[in-house]
Design a protein around this motif. Structure first.
Motif, PDB file in Angstrom:
ATOM      1  N   MET A   1      -4.119  -2.253   1.467  1.00 36.16           N
ATOM      2  CA  MET A   1      -4.251  -0.859   1.832  1.00 36.16           C
ATOM      3  C   MET A   1      -4.020  -0.734   3.332  1.00 36.16           C
ATOM      4  O   MET A   1      -4.365  -1.624   4.098  1.00 36.16           O
ATOM      5  CB  MET A   1      -5.638  -0.350   1.449  1.00 36.16           C
ATOM      6  CG  MET A   1      -5.879   1.085   1.845  1.00 36.16           C
ATOM      7  SD  MET A   1      -7.450   1.730   1.274  1.00 36.16           S
ATOM      8  CE  MET A   1      -6.907   2.462  -0.243  1.00 36.16           C
ATOM      9  N   ARG A   2      -3.454   0.401   3.729  1.00 34.28           N
ATOM     10  CA  ARG A   2      -3.207   0.671   5.154  1.00 34.28           C
ATOM     11  C   ARG A   2      -4.247   1.649   5.684  1.00 34.28           C
ATOM     12  O   ARG A   2      -4.584   2.622   5.009  1.00 34.28           O
ATOM     13  CB  ARG A   2      -1.813   1.249   5.355  1.00 34.28           C
ATOM     14  CG  ARG A   2      -0.719   0.232   5.127  1.00 34.28           C
ATOM     15  CD  ARG A   2       0.661   0.854   5.118  1.00 34.28           C
ATOM     16  NE  ARG A   2       0.935   1.693   6.259  1.00 34.28           N
ATOM     17  CZ  ARG A   2       1.659   1.343   7.329  1.00 34.28           C
ATOM     18  NH1 ARG A   2       2.186   0.152   7.383  1.00 34.28           N
ATOM     19  NH2 ARG A   2       1.867   2.192   8.311  1.00 34.28           N
ATOM     20  N   TYR A   3      -4.730   1.361   6.895  1.00 31.24           N
ATOM     21  CA  TYR A   3      -5.726   2.204   7.553  1.00 31.24           C
ATOM     22  C   TYR A   3      -5.214   2.620   8.921  1.00 31.24           C
ATOM     23  O   TYR A   3      -4.612   1.821   9.639  1.00 31.24           O
ATOM     24  CB  TYR A   3      -7.036   1.430   7.760  1.00 31.24           C
ATOM     25  CG  TYR A   3      -7.708   1.004   6.499  1.00 31.24           C
ATOM     26  CD1 TYR A   3      -8.652   1.819   5.889  1.00 31.24           C
ATOM     27  CD2 TYR A   3      -7.423  -0.228   5.913  1.00 31.24           C
ATOM     28  CE1 TYR A   3      -9.290   1.433   4.722  1.00 31.24           C
ATOM     29  CE2 TYR A   3      -8.053  -0.624   4.743  1.00 31.24           C
ATOM     30  CZ  TYR A   3      -8.972   0.210   4.154  1.00 31.24           C
ATOM     31  OH  TYR A   3      -9.600  -0.171   2.998  1.00 31.24           O
ATOM     32  N   VAL A  22      -2.230   0.796  13.233  1.00 32.66           N
ATOM     33  CA  VAL A  22      -2.363   0.771  11.777  1.00 32.66           C
ATOM     34  C   VAL A  22      -2.816  -0.631  11.405  1.00 32.66           C
ATOM     35  O   VAL A  22      -2.315  -1.621  11.950  1.00 32.66           O
ATOM     36  CB  VAL A  22      -1.015   1.092  11.082  1.00 32.66           C
ATOM     37  CG1 VAL A  22      -1.109   0.878   9.593  1.00 32.66           C
ATOM     38  CG2 VAL A  22      -0.588   2.513  11.390  1.00 32.66           C
ATOM     39  N   GLU A  33      -3.423  -3.241   8.177  1.00 26.01           N
ATOM     40  CA  GLU A  33      -3.215  -3.521   6.758  1.00 26.01           C
ATOM     41  C   GLU A  33      -4.254  -4.552   6.346  1.00 26.01           C
ATOM     42  O   GLU A  33      -4.327  -5.622   6.940  1.00 26.01           O
ATOM     43  CB  GLU A  33      -1.800  -4.025   6.519  1.00 26.01           C
ATOM     44  CG  GLU A  33      -0.777  -2.953   6.827  1.00 26.01           C
ATOM     45  CD  GLU A  33       0.545  -3.163   6.134  1.00 26.01           C
ATOM     46  OE1 GLU A  33       0.558  -3.739   5.026  1.00 26.01           O
ATOM     47  OE2 GLU A  33       1.540  -2.733   6.704  1.00 26.01           O
ATOM     48  N   GLU A  42      -6.672  -6.007   2.827  1.00 22.46           N
ATOM     49  CA  GLU A  42      -7.125  -6.018   1.438  1.00 22.46           C
ATOM     50  C   GLU A  42      -8.504  -6.654   1.420  1.00 22.46           C
ATOM     51  O   GLU A  42      -8.781  -7.572   2.158  1.00 22.46           O
ATOM     52  CB  GLU A  42      -6.161  -6.827   0.560  1.00 22.46           C
ATOM     53  CG  GLU A  42      -4.768  -6.256   0.473  1.00 22.46           C
ATOM     54  CD  GLU A  42      -4.704  -4.879  -0.148  1.00 22.46           C
ATOM     55  OE1 GLU A  42      -5.539  -4.576  -1.028  1.00 22.46           O
ATOM     56  OE2 GLU A  42      -3.838  -4.098   0.263  1.00 22.46           O
ATOM     57  N   GLU A  95      -4.940   5.490   4.969  1.00 24.47           N
ATOM     58  CA  GLU A  95      -3.733   6.275   5.168  1.00 24.47           C
ATOM     59  C   GLU A  95      -3.530   7.283   4.035  1.00 24.47           C
ATOM     60  O   GLU A  95      -3.032   8.385   4.265  1.00 24.47           O
ATOM     61  CB  GLU A  95      -2.526   5.345   5.281  1.00 24.47           C
ATOM     62  CG  GLU A  95      -1.279   6.015   5.756  1.00 24.47           C
ATOM     63  CD  GLU A  95      -0.160   5.030   5.986  1.00 24.47           C
ATOM     64  OE1 GLU A  95       0.360   5.000   7.120  1.00 24.47           O
ATOM     65  OE2 GLU A  95       0.195   4.292   5.047  1.00 24.47           O
TER      66      GLU A  95
END
Length: 63
Positions: A1-3, A20, A22, A24, A47
């Motif tokens: 998942m991207r934050y 950003v 990335e 998991e 995101e």
């Protein structure tokens, strides 16, 4: 998942976009590794939770 990562070093400062991330599984651990402990506050926003109001046309075509 991207934050999307927002952080600040003092309460008097606003949260500012940093990068950003990335991750998991454990995004907190990865954020601590990536940004270190000098930050007072780090906020991760998935995101997928962002609702764009204005966005560059090229980003929409490719993103």
């Amino acid at each position: 998942m991207r934050y999307l990562v927002f952080a600040r070093k003092a309460y008097a400062e606003p949260l500012r976009y940093q990068d950003v991330l990335e991750a998991e599984g454990n995004p907190k651990g990865k954020a601590e590794q990536a940004f270190g402990e000098e930050w007072l506050e780090v906020v991760l926003v998935p995101e997928t939770a962002v609702r764009w109001v204005v966005r560059e046309r090229e980003e929409v075509a490719h993103g």
